[in-house]
Design an enzyme around this catalytic site. Sequence first.
Site, PDB file in Angstrom:
ATOM      1  CD  GLU A   1       7.676 -15.255   4.526  1.00  0.00           C
ATOM      2  OE1 GLU A   1       8.695 -14.954   5.182  1.00  0.00           O
ATOM      3  OE2 GLU A   1       7.359 -14.709   3.452  1.00  0.00           O
TER       4      GLU A   1
ATOM      5  CB  ALA B   1       4.248   3.893  -8.376  1.00  0.00           C
TER       6      ALA B   1
ATOM      7  CG  ASP C   1      11.528   1.810  -6.155  1.00  0.00           C
ATOM      8  OD1 ASP C   1      10.673   2.439  -5.505  1.00  0.00           O
ATOM      9  OD2 ASP C   1      11.244   0.890  -6.956  1.00  0.00           O
TER      10      ASP C   1
ATOM     11  CB  VAL D   1      13.781 -13.172  -0.930  1.00  0.00           C
ATOM     12  CG1 VAL D   1      13.119 -14.537  -0.954  1.00  0.00           C
ATOM     13  CG2 VAL D   1      14.888 -13.082  -1.982  1.00  0.00           C
ATOM     14  N   GLY D   2      12.926  -9.671  -1.535  1.00  0.00           N
ATOM     15  CA  GLY D   2      13.452  -8.339  -1.263  1.00  0.00           C
ATOM     16  C   GLY D   2      14.039  -7.704  -2.513  1.00  0.00           C
ATOM     17  NE  ARG D   3      10.451  -4.294  -4.791  1.00  0.00           N
ATOM     18  CZ  ARG D   3       9.504  -3.492  -5.256  1.00  0.00           C
ATOM     19  NH1 ARG D   3       9.812  -2.292  -5.690  1.00  0.00           N
ATOM     20  NH2 ARG D   3       8.241  -3.890  -5.290  1.00  0.00           N
TER      21      ARG D   3
ATOM     22  CG  HIS E   1     -27.459   3.053   3.356  1.00  0.00           C
ATOM     23  ND1 HIS E   1     -26.746   2.034   3.928  1.00  0.00           N
ATOM     24  CD2 HIS E   1     -28.668   2.534   3.001  1.00  0.00           C
ATOM     25  CE1 HIS E   1     -27.494   0.938   3.933  1.00  0.00           C
ATOM     26  NE2 HIS E   1     -28.668   1.220   3.375  1.00  0.00           N
TER      27      HIS E   1
END
Length: 284
Positions: free
Chosen positions: A20, A136, A128, A86-88, A260
């Site tokens: 990272e 989604a 996206d 690492v991203g889109r 509970h």
Amino acid sequence: SGLEIGTFYAKVGSKVIVVELLDQLLPGTDPEVVRLIARSLKKLGIDFHVKSQTKAWREEGGKAIVDVETPDGPLTVRADVVLVTVGRRPNTDGLRADRAGVELDPKGYVRVDRQLRTSNAHVYAIGDVIGPPFLAHKATKEGLIAAEVIAGHPVEVDYRAMPAAIFTDPEIALVGLQEPEAASKGRKVRFGKVPFAAIGRALTTGEYDGFVKLIADEDSKVLLGATIVGPNASDLISELALAIEMGATVTDIALTVHPHPTLPEGIRESAEAALGQAIHVLNR
């Protein structure tokens, strides 16, 4: 995310190494959550290197030889598979959107307004292709909104109560304002946090790593955000998304009886903690 896939491979017996670039795993996520996930990754045998960068790779003997620069010096990793997460970027290069009068932003995402209408009043875009968050359920909601707008209804997008989930082990689920964001904006807020170790159902299942954390406005006590890390977090977050959508206060949640023994009792107890009225943890 890469950690979701990495967790899966570690559980089926693969040796996983995570690199990272930034100073923590899951950048932008609550540091308390990241510390817990880091402990879990170590238990699974996953090695990770933060503040590190992959410089190059080459193929040798059917393996990928990866050169990594870490704060402790160079590291060479011999791997069967390299996963780059690492991203889109949007797949709009060949769309020729300009021919339809549809504008893209500098990163290639389709520009839309609050009603998901593009620069061409007859074209709408969702999902996206209009940018993050890449979820989604966000795309599904946007599709419904676009259809309603086209049908003439006065609606628009509102992401304030949009939940997100990260399917690591344990799971992470988020909605609304997060603690790092609240701190950076200097907002006056109150917190309620309860570990799953204080919840009977979690103890009986043996899965009690994690916690529920709520963030509320200091004066009005209106719920602003929530973070859950632990068992069934992706299922539990919907109650808190509904609470934010309805403008509920932590008092409303604290007054709501939860059966509970169940995991959602951690939500009620966290609301009580935000009010200084918890009975299973020390109140601040």
